[in-house]
Write an enzyme that holds these catalytic residues in place. Sequence first.
Site, mmCIF file in Angstrom:
data_model
loop_
_atom_site.group_PDB
_atom_site.id
_atom_site.type_symbol
_atom_site.label_atom_id
_atom_site.label_comp_id
_atom_site.label_asym_id
_atom_site.label_seq_id
_atom_site.Cartn_x
_atom_site.Cartn_y
_atom_site.Cartn_z
ATOM 1 N N CYS A 171 3.832 54.169 178.446
ATOM 2 C CA CYS A 171 3.580 54.529 177.051
ATOM 3 C C CYS A 171 4.549 55.631 176.643
ATOM 4 C CB CYS A 171 2.131 54.982 176.843
ATOM 5 S SG CYS A 171 1.723 56.500 177.730
ATOM 6 N N CYS A 214 4.252 58.853 178.359
ATOM 7 C CA CYS A 214 4.942 58.924 179.654
ATOM 8 C C CYS A 214 6.372 59.400 179.450
ATOM 9 C CB CYS A 214 4.953 57.553 180.330
ATOM 10 S SG CYS A 214 3.317 56.882 180.700
ATOM 11 N N ASP A 220 28.440 42.305 159.084
ATOM 12 C CA ASP A 220 29.718 41.896 159.653
ATOM 13 C C ASP A 220 30.135 40.606 158.933
ATOM 14 O OD1 ASP A 220 31.868 41.582 161.612
ATOM 15 O OD2 ASP A 220 30.631 39.969 162.424
ATOM 16 N N ASP A 267 27.150 39.738 164.962
ATOM 17 C CA ASP A 267 27.008 38.642 165.923
ATOM 18 C C ASP A 267 27.880 38.795 167.157
ATOM 19 O OD1 ASP A 267 29.523 38.108 164.684
ATOM 20 O OD2 ASP A 267 29.346 36.016 165.309
ATOM 21 N N ASP A 301 30.319 44.354 167.480
ATOM 22 C CA ASP A 301 29.302 44.955 166.608
ATOM 23 C C ASP A 301 28.278 45.775 167.385
ATOM 24 O OD1 ASP A 301 30.340 43.581 164.331
ATOM 25 O OD2 ASP A 301 29.315 41.765 164.998
#
Length: 739
Positions: A16, A19, A426, A627, A631
Amino acid sequence: MNKAVKTSFPVLEMTCAACAVSVESMLKSTPGVSAASVNFANQTALVEFDPTVTKPQDLRQAVQSIGYDLVVDVEDPQAIQEAERLKHLGAIRSQTIWSTALSLPVVVIGMFFMELPFGNYISMALAAPVVFYFGRNFFIHAWKQARFRKANMDTLVALSTGIAFAFSVFNTFFPEFWHARGLHAHVYYEAAAVVITFISLGKWLEERAKSSTSSAIRKLMGLQPKTVRAIIDGSERELPIVAVKEGHVLLVRPGEKIPVDGVVNSGNSYVDESMISGEPIAVEKKSGSSVFAGTINQKGSFQMEARKVGGDTLLAQIIKMVQEAQGSKAPVQQLVDKVAGVFVPVVMGISVLTFIVWMIFGGENAFTHALLTSITVLVIACPCALGLATPTAIMVGVGKGAEHNILIKDAESLELARRVNAVVLDKTGTITEGKPRVTQLSWVGHSVETERWRDIVYSMELQSEHPLAQAVVDYLSLEGARRVTVTDFVSLTGRGVAGRVEGNEYQIGNASLMAERGIRVPDKERELAKRWEEEAETVIYISGAGQLLGMLAIADRVKPTSRAAVETLEKMGVTVYMLTGDHEATAAAVARQVGVTHFQSGVMPTDKADFVKQLQGSGKIVAMVGDGINDSQALAQADVSIAMGRGSDIAMDVAKMTLITSDLMLLPKALVLSAKTVAGIRQNLFWAFVYNLIGIPIAAGILYPFNGFLLDPMIAGAAMAMSSVSVVTNSLRLKFTKL
């Protein structure tokens, strides 16, 4: 003091965000550490430390002391982290299944067969492995946290289930203690077992929500080959990549990945550099040209001299920047985890206070009431509903997104996506298709011969290594072109190709080749070529017998839905920006086609990340859509990162959302889905907190002075279970919403 180093380490065993806070505080308190940032989302710690004072092993020991682990001093730490994640997912799945199987009969006995002979002993035997074997990690982690005066959700789970089980064991073996006081000896095995089962289910759901996440950094590293072919003393030898030094001469064959940064010594080829530039057209390489690690050689072969190796290559720098961009982001801070540090000690304090108040003002049954109410407070305050609030909503939201071809990885992206007011797109592969295609073919008169010319162009381009040639071949093959015999074929570097068919010479190439061969381009065709170029199309000329025969236009076409997506986003109040590594004319043409008014051309990967930073600096909540590997830095930097599903694996791993079909119209749908999913999460958390705000005072006996009502721990356990059911049910409502 020596110069500090900044290194990213995988962290194991975090369950979590609380933590992550504990690990971060331990790292910061370690001598020699100047800064530490722990990212719960990708399970990493970015640590800046002085290597003369602190070694990685010291950091590991500090983290291990509170029950977690740090992966250091191994060749592939990400692989270890991934293996541990899969192992943990399998373990928690088994834990949930077995806990459920053992808890069901305990619940049935506790609710409907309370007078069953030996029922308490049967329930104890079934509940014990659930609490102390399948739930052992709650107790282990709670103890390790307590040693450092810390508390998290594990602390409350361990306390409530441990006390409920211990109290039930006492009542099982010594029921006469209560009978002598005119009270029934209740047992609460089902409450203890169900608490462990529901929390395990919540953690399993949460892990499954993140199960599609793999190591982007590991895949980036996979772009570099493990071995290379080096020319040493005139002979070819295979070397491991780690043995390559500056100055080594390496052989790169067709289809191979370039191993390190360097310069071409001899040979010619085209190299796919889309992982760096994002542009689909391969780049010509000849003697003196620079080449980069991770890029892919096409059909030719060449020898190169290594100039940058190891951590100095451009690929290594991209890896480092992605690591730092991811690690520097704040961890996902769910509301339930933010309040965990306060909620747990407050509930423990209320339980103790309840016991004390009842002992003072409880009259003749003071001890009985004090014990029952303090246990009831711990049972009813068990954070099961809180623990399920977010992951169940995420699971349903993710499923809903998947139905619409939208993959969502975590709650952080859901929390922020609805607030996005700037989208950076992009160009190649995002707005456009990312694949060069022939868009137009125009022949110059002589219509009766166009079929023969088509076959000639097809046959010559089949022999060409130029990446645009494949687009021509694909187009003409659909037109029914047939192969003919080409003789004296020659590839003219940077200009085109030439060859003979049936004794006649033909040329296919750019305007420079036509000028060189003295081919006149008529005014009509010249105007047409100019118009094509203004539309971001590459013009290929076809000539034969000393005259122009025709022209081809090749372009990376804009996707059909890109313009509609931009218009929809603008209507939603989102400003759209376009970035591309392409030249100004192409960028402007594409921007006009899709209606984007803000764009930049000639942008490199680091420039994209810097542009995102600038927008964030101006107060924008930025979504980056891309993509390619080029990027990945900008995706990691953005508030919300979105990858196109047909792009690179790296982009999809770095991104927190993926549009599977690469249809930009999914982008506004993703923002709407974000808003509705977050609304579901907030509703769940609201009711979970309200449940505790109302339930805890009642459990403590606040109504007793008015009407004599005391909440039975059995009812408290049932109420706890019902709160979890209500949260799950509310999450399921998301399935029926429309985007």
